[in-house]
Design a protein around this motif. Structure first.
Motif, short mmCIF file in Angstrom:
data_model
loop_
_atom_site.label_atom_id
_atom_site.label_comp_id
_atom_site.label_asym_id
_atom_site.label_seq_id
_atom_site.Cartn_x
_atom_site.Cartn_y
_atom_site.Cartn_z
N MET A 1 8.01 7.81 22.37
CA MET A 1 7.04 6.90 22.15
C MET A 1 6.17 6.91 20.43
N SER A 2 6.26 5.55 20.63
CA SER A 2 4.84 5.62 19.19
C SER A 2 3.73 5.52 19.74
N LYS A 3 2.41 6.03 18.75
CA LYS A 3 1.11 6.16 19.40
C LYS A 3 1.00 6.46 18.14
N LEU A 4 -0.92 6.21 18.22
CA LEU A 4 -1.44 6.75 17.05
C LEU A 4 -1.83 7.62 17.58
N ASP A 5 -2.11 8.56 16.44
CA ASP A 5 -2.85 9.67 15.95
C ASP A 5 -4.27 9.77 15.29
N LEU A 6 -5.18 9.75 16.87
CA LEU A 6 -6.21 9.50 16.41
C LEU A 6 -6.94 10.08 15.16
N SER A 7 -6.33 11.64 14.81
CA SER A 7 -6.81 13.02 14.21
C SER A 7 -6.80 13.13 13.22
N ARG A 8 -5.62 12.08 12.60
CA ARG A 8 -5.94 11.90 11.65
C ARG A 8 -6.28 10.25 10.80
N GLU A 9 -6.72 10.96 9.36
CA GLU A 9 -7.56 9.97 9.14
C GLU A 9 -6.81 8.90 7.94
N PHE A 10 -7.06 7.93 8.06
CA PHE A 10 -6.42 6.02 7.18
C PHE A 10 -6.59 6.20 6.61
N ILE A 11 -5.59 6.40 5.89
CA ILE A 11 -5.11 6.17 4.23
C ILE A 11 -4.74 4.57 3.86
N PRO A 12 -5.50 4.29 3.37
CA PRO A 12 -5.70 2.63 2.99
C PRO A 12 -3.50 2.57 1.72
N CYS A 13 -3.10 1.53 2.07
CA CYS A 13 -2.69 0.79 0.74
C CYS A 13 -2.47 -0.44 -0.13
N ARG A 14 -2.44 -0.10 -1.47
CA ARG A 14 -2.58 -0.65 -2.42
C ARG A 14 -1.60 -1.42 -2.45
N ILE A 15 -1.11 -3.15 -1.66
CA ILE A 15 -0.23 -4.14 -1.87
C ILE A 15 -0.53 -4.87 -2.60
N ALA A 16 0.52 -5.17 -2.58
CA ALA A 16 0.96 -6.63 -3.43
C ALA A 16 1.32 -7.71 -2.55
N VAL A 17 1.06 -8.78 -3.03
CA VAL A 17 2.12 -9.85 -2.46
C VAL A 17 2.31 -11.10 -3.23
N LEU A 18 3.36 -11.48 -2.52
CA LEU A 18 4.13 -12.55 -3.69
C LEU A 18 4.74 -13.66 -3.57
N ALA A 19 4.58 -15.21 -3.62
CA ALA A 19 4.64 -15.88 -2.36
C ALA A 19 6.28 -16.60 -3.42
N VAL A 20 7.02 -16.58 -2.88
CA VAL A 20 8.41 -17.38 -3.54
C VAL A 20 8.18 -18.88 -2.90
N SER A 21 8.77 -19.37 -4.23
CA SER A 21 8.79 -21.51 -3.82
C SER A 21 8.94 -21.86 -4.21
N ASP A 22 9.65 -23.12 -4.72
CA ASP A 22 10.01 -24.24 -5.68
C ASP A 22 8.62 -25.09 -5.05
N THR A 23 8.59 -25.09 -3.62
CA THR A 23 7.01 -26.51 -3.46
C THR A 23 5.74 -25.98 -3.14
N ARG A 24 5.66 -25.01 -2.77
CA ARG A 24 4.64 -24.76 -2.00
C ARG A 24 3.20 -24.35 -3.97
N SER A 25 2.10 -23.99 -3.97
CA SER A 25 1.06 -23.58 -5.17
C SER A 25 0.63 -22.26 -4.29
N LEU A 26 -0.47 -21.50 -5.37
CA LEU A 26 -0.31 -20.99 -4.30
C LEU A 26 -1.82 -20.60 -2.89
N ALA A 27 -2.73 -22.31 -3.59
CA ALA A 27 -3.51 -22.72 -3.12
C ALA A 27 -3.46 -23.16 -1.56
#
Length: 180
Positions: A1-27
């Motif tokens: 079963m999945s679980k969090l192993d709190l003995s391990r240190e969290f490693i942050p990821c660097r994540i890019a977000v791309l919206a795909v739309s013909d009708t919306r703006s970033l706002a």
């Protein structure tokens, strides 16, 4: 079963977000806002954010550029995964993938079935790897982005998640390029 192993240190990821739309703006990109909020709350860092029209070559070009950027570990796109003629995000992703993560779409469909029933068949959410970077194409609805993040990505992008996660194999994603 999945679980969090709190003995391990969290490693942050660097994540890019791309919206795909013909009708919306970033706002007006509420789905992108949801992803940014959730990734930051989880302890990750927003590396880049952009919006593009439904254009396969432009989307693939942006994905390739971000995959070549050593400051980006993960790319999340939202929108363009449906069945209409303008929905080309999945094709753009597959133009870039070195390897597809087939089970991502399967698990996403399973999660979606619990929320929206058989309407889940209309999504073509997908995931893959290119140049040592993870890429995930998510539907454009806020609910679908919440489901993908809350039920799959928040766990798989956490090094503490057991029995396994995407972060622990990240250093080996491009090992074939280093072997001589």
């Amino acid at each position: 079963m999945s679980k969090l192993d709190l003995s391990r240190e969290f490693i942050p990821c660097r994540i890019a977000v791309l919206a795909v739309s013909d009708t919306r703006s970033l706002a007006e990109d509420t789905s992108g806002d949801i992803l940014v909020q959730r990734l930051e709350e989880a302890g990750h860092r927003l590396a880049a954010r952009h919006i593009l029209r439904d254009d396969r070559e432009a989307i693939a070009g942006q994905l390739r550029a971000w995959c070549a950027d050593p400051e980006i570990d993960v790319i999340l796109t939202t929108g363009g995964t449906g069945l209409t003629g303008r929905d080309v995000s999945v094709e753009a992703h597959r133009d870039v993938y070195e390897k597809e993560i087939e089970a991502f779409g399967t698990v996403f469909t399973h999660v979606s079935m619990a929320k929206i029933g058989t309407s889940a068949v209309q999504s073509r959410a997908t995931g893959g790897v290119s140049n040592g970077t993870y890429l995930f194409a998510l539907p454009g609805s806020g609910g679908a982005c919440k489901d993908a993040w809350d039920e799959i990505l928040v766990k798989q992008l956490d090094y503490r998640h057991r029995p396994c996660n995407f972060v622990e194999i990240m250093p080996r994603l491009d090992e074939h390029k280093r072997r001589k």
